[in-house]
Design a protein around this motif. Structure first.
Motif, PDB file in Angstrom:
ATOM      1  N   LEU A  40       0.865  -1.174   0.000  1.00 33.58           N
ATOM      2  CA  LEU A  40       0.000   0.000   0.000  1.00 33.58           C
ATOM      3  C   LEU A  40       0.905   1.228   0.000  1.00 33.58           C
ATOM      4  CD1 LEU A  40      -2.612  -1.044   2.732  1.00 33.58           C
ATOM      5  CD2 LEU A  40      -2.872  -1.182   0.249  1.00 33.58           C
ATOM      6  N   LEU A  41       0.735   2.082  -1.000  1.00 36.24           N
ATOM      7  CA  LEU A  41       1.658   3.198  -1.195  1.00 36.24           C
ATOM      8  C   LEU A  41       1.118   4.489  -0.595  1.00 36.24           C
ATOM      9  CD1 LEU A  41       2.856   2.415  -4.833  1.00 36.24           C
ATOM     10  CD2 LEU A  41       3.832   1.700  -2.651  1.00 36.24           C
ATOM     11  N   ASN A  42       0.627   4.421   0.620  1.00 32.55           N
ATOM     12  CA  ASN A  42       0.202   5.629   1.306  1.00 32.55           C
ATOM     13  C   ASN A  42       1.417   6.449   1.713  1.00 32.55           C
ATOM     14  OD1 ASN A  42       0.181   3.071   3.115  1.00 32.55           O
ATOM     15  ND2 ASN A  42       0.725   4.733   4.519  1.00 32.55           N
ATOM     16  N   ASN A  43       1.197   7.703   2.042  1.00 27.03           N
ATOM     17  CA  ASN A  43       2.286   8.606   2.383  1.00 27.03           C
ATOM     18  C   ASN A  43       2.858   8.309   3.768  1.00 27.03           C
ATOM     19  OD1 ASN A  43       2.636  10.660   0.158  1.00 27.03           O
ATOM     20  ND2 ASN A  43       0.440  10.872   0.509  1.00 27.03           N
ATOM     21  N   TYR A  44       4.108   8.729   3.953  1.00 26.65           N
ATOM     22  CA  TYR A  44       4.865   8.692   5.203  1.00 26.65           C
ATOM     23  C   TYR A  44       5.293   7.295   5.625  1.00 26.65           C
ATOM     24  CZ  TYR A  44       4.292  13.633   5.696  1.00 26.65           C
ATOM     25  OH  TYR A  44       4.375  14.985   5.472  1.00 26.65           O
ATOM     26  N   VAL A  45       4.391   6.400   5.942  1.00 28.39           N
ATOM     27  CA  VAL A  45       4.784   5.041   6.307  1.00 28.39           C
ATOM     28  C   VAL A  45       3.995   4.078   5.427  1.00 28.39           C
ATOM     29  CG1 VAL A  45       5.087   3.357   8.164  1.00 28.39           C
ATOM     30  CG2 VAL A  45       5.136   5.808   8.697  1.00 28.39           C
ATOM     31  N   PRO A  46       4.458   3.826   4.193  1.00 35.16           N
ATOM     32  CA  PRO A  46       3.773   2.850   3.344  1.00 35.16           C
ATOM     33  C   PRO A  46       3.826   1.469   3.986  1.00 35.16           C
ATOM     34  CG  PRO A  46       5.895   3.451   2.411  1.00 35.16           C
ATOM     35  CD  PRO A  46       5.664   4.368   3.563  1.00 35.16           C
ATOM     36  N   ILE A  47       2.923   0.607   3.562  1.00 39.62           N
ATOM     37  CA  ILE A  47       2.688  -0.640   4.292  1.00 39.62           C
ATOM     38  C   ILE A  47       2.765  -1.836   3.355  1.00 39.62           C
ATOM     39  CG2 ILE A  47       0.906  -1.970   5.524  1.00 39.62           C
ATOM     40  CD1 ILE A  47       2.081   0.189   7.238  1.00 39.62           C
ATOM     41  N   LEU A  48       3.340  -2.939   3.862  1.00 44.46           N
ATOM     42  CA  LEU A  48       3.166  -4.252   3.245  1.00 44.46           C
ATOM     43  C   LEU A  48       2.124  -5.008   4.070  1.00 44.46           C
ATOM     44  CD1 LEU A  48       6.811  -5.431   2.409  1.00 44.46           C
ATOM     45  CD2 LEU A  48       5.205  -4.164   0.968  1.00 44.46           C
ATOM     46  N   GLN A  49       1.112  -5.486   3.411  1.00 49.86           N
ATOM     47  CA  GLN A  49       0.027  -6.178   4.122  1.00 49.86           C
ATOM     48  C   GLN A  49       0.379  -7.649   4.322  1.00 49.86           C
ATOM     49  OE1 GLN A  49      -4.120  -4.506   2.880  1.00 49.86           O
ATOM     50  NE2 GLN A  49      -2.860  -4.463   1.040  1.00 49.86           N
ATOM     51  N   GLN A  50       1.368  -7.882   5.136  1.00 50.47           N
ATOM     52  CA  GLN A  50       1.756  -9.252   5.474  1.00 50.47           C
ATOM     53  C   GLN A  50       2.348  -9.262   6.874  1.00 50.47           C
ATOM     54  OE1 GLN A  50       5.471  -9.907   5.730  1.00 50.47           O
ATOM     55  NE2 GLN A  50       6.013 -10.048   3.584  1.00 50.47           N
ATOM     56  N   PRO A  51       2.239 -10.373   7.569  1.00 45.03           N
ATOM     57  CA  PRO A  51       2.542 -10.418   9.007  1.00 45.03           C
ATOM     58  C   PRO A  51       3.959 -10.007   9.382  1.00 45.03           C
ATOM     59  CG  PRO A  51       1.321 -12.377   8.346  1.00 45.03           C
ATOM     60  CD  PRO A  51       1.698 -11.657   7.084  1.00 45.03           C
ATOM     61  N   VAL A  52       4.964 -10.447   8.624  1.00 46.20           N
ATOM     62  CA  VAL A  52       6.342 -10.172   9.022  1.00 46.20           C
ATOM     63  C   VAL A  52       6.603  -8.672   9.032  1.00 46.20           C
ATOM     64  CG1 VAL A  52       8.771 -10.516   8.431  1.00 46.20           C
ATOM     65  CG2 VAL A  52       7.145 -12.407   8.178  1.00 46.20           C
ATOM     66  N   PHE A  53       6.152  -7.976   7.992  1.00 41.18           N
ATOM     67  CA  PHE A  53       6.349  -6.533   7.945  1.00 41.18           C
ATOM     68  C   PHE A  53       5.594  -5.837   9.072  1.00 41.18           C
ATOM     69  CE2 PHE A  53       5.185  -2.244   6.748  1.00 41.18           C
ATOM     70  CZ  PHE A  53       6.373  -1.722   6.286  1.00 41.18           C
ATOM     71  N   LEU A  54       4.343  -6.211   9.288  1.00 41.21           N
ATOM     72  CA  LEU A  54       3.532  -5.541  10.298  1.00 41.21           C
ATOM     73  C   LEU A  54       4.077  -5.781  11.702  1.00 41.21           C
ATOM     74  CD1 LEU A  54      -0.020  -6.188   8.825  1.00 41.21           C
ATOM     75  CD2 LEU A  54       1.275  -4.054   8.795  1.00 41.21           C
ATOM     76  N   TRP A  55       4.550  -6.986  11.970  1.00 43.48           N
ATOM     77  CA  TRP A  55       5.186  -7.249  13.260  1.00 43.48           C
ATOM     78  C   TRP A  55       6.457  -6.404  13.406  1.00 43.48           C
ATOM     79  CZ3 TRP A  55       4.042  -9.220  17.797  1.00 43.48           C
ATOM     80  CH2 TRP A  55       2.960 -10.095  17.905  1.00 43.48           C
ATOM     81  N   GLY A  56       7.237  -6.339  12.323  1.00 42.44           N
ATOM     82  CA  GLY A  56       8.450  -5.529  12.365  1.00 42.44           C
ATOM     83  C   GLY A  56       8.155  -4.067  12.629  1.00 42.44           C
TER      84      GLY A  56
END
Length: 433
Positions: A117-133
């Motif tokens: 997800l290419l939102n501004n400031y803190v873009p996101i990967l919608q998967q557990p490893v990234f979100l936990w990190g």
């Protein structure tokens, strides 16, 4: 000297050194991901491999590492150096949690589909490893803020600037919490994260600006420049920069977090609130203009980093006034500003290395490293700005860029070459550290 922080001692020195290691690791990893990004947008090279599927995932991790992890890890260096160590085990735990979070985000693209997800400031990967990190990194950062607010000094100008940067970071965290509590339930996906990080992301920019001003004053005095400002006045000018941060709660009280007025208020806050740093910036630029050449070889990388930082930060600001529509002029603007801050931090890194237990950098290439990195980045952002003027859209890669005429191709080719040069220049810093 009033504009230079005393050298950290004992555990504070070891802890600051470890924060620096984390920051340089993030910068190196961001550089590797940026190489993939540059290749995916460079004419001819982009045709060799179908990059598009990985482009957006790499873009997310690159942005998070270069704008969030690197900047905040270096903030950890200065916050630690400006603090009294009370509980070493607590400081080590904060660093460990933050480092594990950063490491998880680095490896996350290789652990499953990113669904970026290419939102501004803190873009996101919608998967557990990234979100936990991201969650662990955020928890460590909050712990660092709380700990630093309790034990940081603020008597001298650099101490005051560093302390104010912690205050603005704390306000950014509060802004994130206020948004999360008040965000309507109907938002999800990219729209959710765009709104979630909007207020906090804008507020956090003032943290980086405080540390940029501290770095400029520090590098100027360390390299023998005469700063035409008394320490007490410098503290007052730093306090002036706090005023926009104090308006953040007012915005939340006045506007709903999902409203257009809320978004516009934070945009204006950053646009006009950033002008509060202009007086100190003018002081440093005036010192540079009146200064002479550096006679001591070991100080030349510091002075060159200061020169390059001022040039890139100014270029990013000027390009910001050229933004019309959604195109690659936008990343040209913020890359200039971001790299201006990064170059200042690189200059401080050269100063701090021997004071944190590392060897001094003696290679003659260190003198040119800020110019190689800064020059490559300047070419990179000018190529983006040129291409944006001909309609090349942001957050696209490969054939999706629609490079149909010679100016577009030349501009993006310039972007690619400049990006490659900058990556080489940035890699030198990791090699020496």
């Amino acid at each position: 000297m009033p504009f230079i922080l005393p050298d950290p001692q004992g555990h504070a020195r070891d802890l600051a050194a470890n924060w620096l290691k984390l920051g340089i690791f993030a910068l190196l990893a961001a550089g590797i991901f940026s190489l993939l990004l540059v290749m995916s947008r460079t004419p001819a090279v982009q045709e060799v491999i179908p990059w598009l599927d990985f482009f957006h995932t790499a873009l997310v991790v690159h942005v998070v590492l270069s704008v969030l992890v690197w900047f905040l890890a270096f903030a950890g260096v200065l916050w630690t150096a400006n603090s009294t160590i009370v509980s070493p085990w607590w400081d080590n735990t904060i660093l460990a949690v933050t480092a594990v979070g950063a490491g998880l985000m680095v490896v996350s693209p290789f652990t499953g589909d990113g669904h970026p997800l290419l939102n501004n400031y803190v873009p996101i990967l919608q998967q557990p490893v990234f979100l936990w990190g991201l969650g662990l990194f955020g928890a460590g950062f909050v712990g660092l803020i709380i700990r630093t607010l309790m034990v940081a000094g603020w008597e001298t100008p650099p101490q005051a600037g560093i302390y104010f940067s912690v205050v603005s970071a704390a306000v950014a965290v509060l802004a994130l919490l206020m948004t999360g509590v008040n965000l309507p339930d109907q938002y999800s996906g990219e729209a959710f994260y765009e709104l979630l990080f909007w207020g906090a992301g804008h507020t956090l920019q003032f943290t980086h600006t405080f540390l940029l001003m501290v770095a400029w004053l520090w590098l100027a005095q360390a390299t023998g420049l005469t700063l035409a400002v008394a320490p007490r006045l410098a503290k007052g000018l730093l306090a002036l920069m706090v005023l926009p941060v104090l308006l953040v709660p007012v915005i939340y009280l006045q506007y709903e977090v999902a409203s257009a007025e809320h978004r516009a208020a934070f945009t204006d806050l950053m646009k006009y609130g950033g002008l509060t740093s202009l007086p100190l910036g003018v002081v440093v630029v005036w010192a540079v203009a009146r200064g002479s050449c550096v006679a001591i070889p070991v100080l030349r990388p510091l002075r060159n980093a200061l020169y390059a930082s001022i040039a890139l930060f100014a270029a990013g600001g000027v390009i910001g006034f050229l933004i019309h529509g959604v195109n690659v002029v936008i990343p040209a603007h913020y890359h200039g500003s971001i790299v201006g801050v990064t170059l200042a931090f690189m200059g401080l890194t050269y100063y701090l290395l021997p004071r944190l237990g590392f060897q001094s950098v003696t290679s003659k290439w260190a003198v040119w490293q800020p110019y190689i990195y800064g020059g490559g980045q300047l070419m990179h952002i000018l190529g983006l700005a040129w291409s944006g003027g001909y309609g090349v859209q942001r957050k696209t890669a490969g054939a999706a860029q629609g490079l149909e005429n010679l100016p577009q191709i030349l501009g993006m080719g310039m972007m690619g070459l400049g990006g490659l040069i900058a990556i080489i220049g940035g890699g030198f810093l990791w090699w020496w550290c």
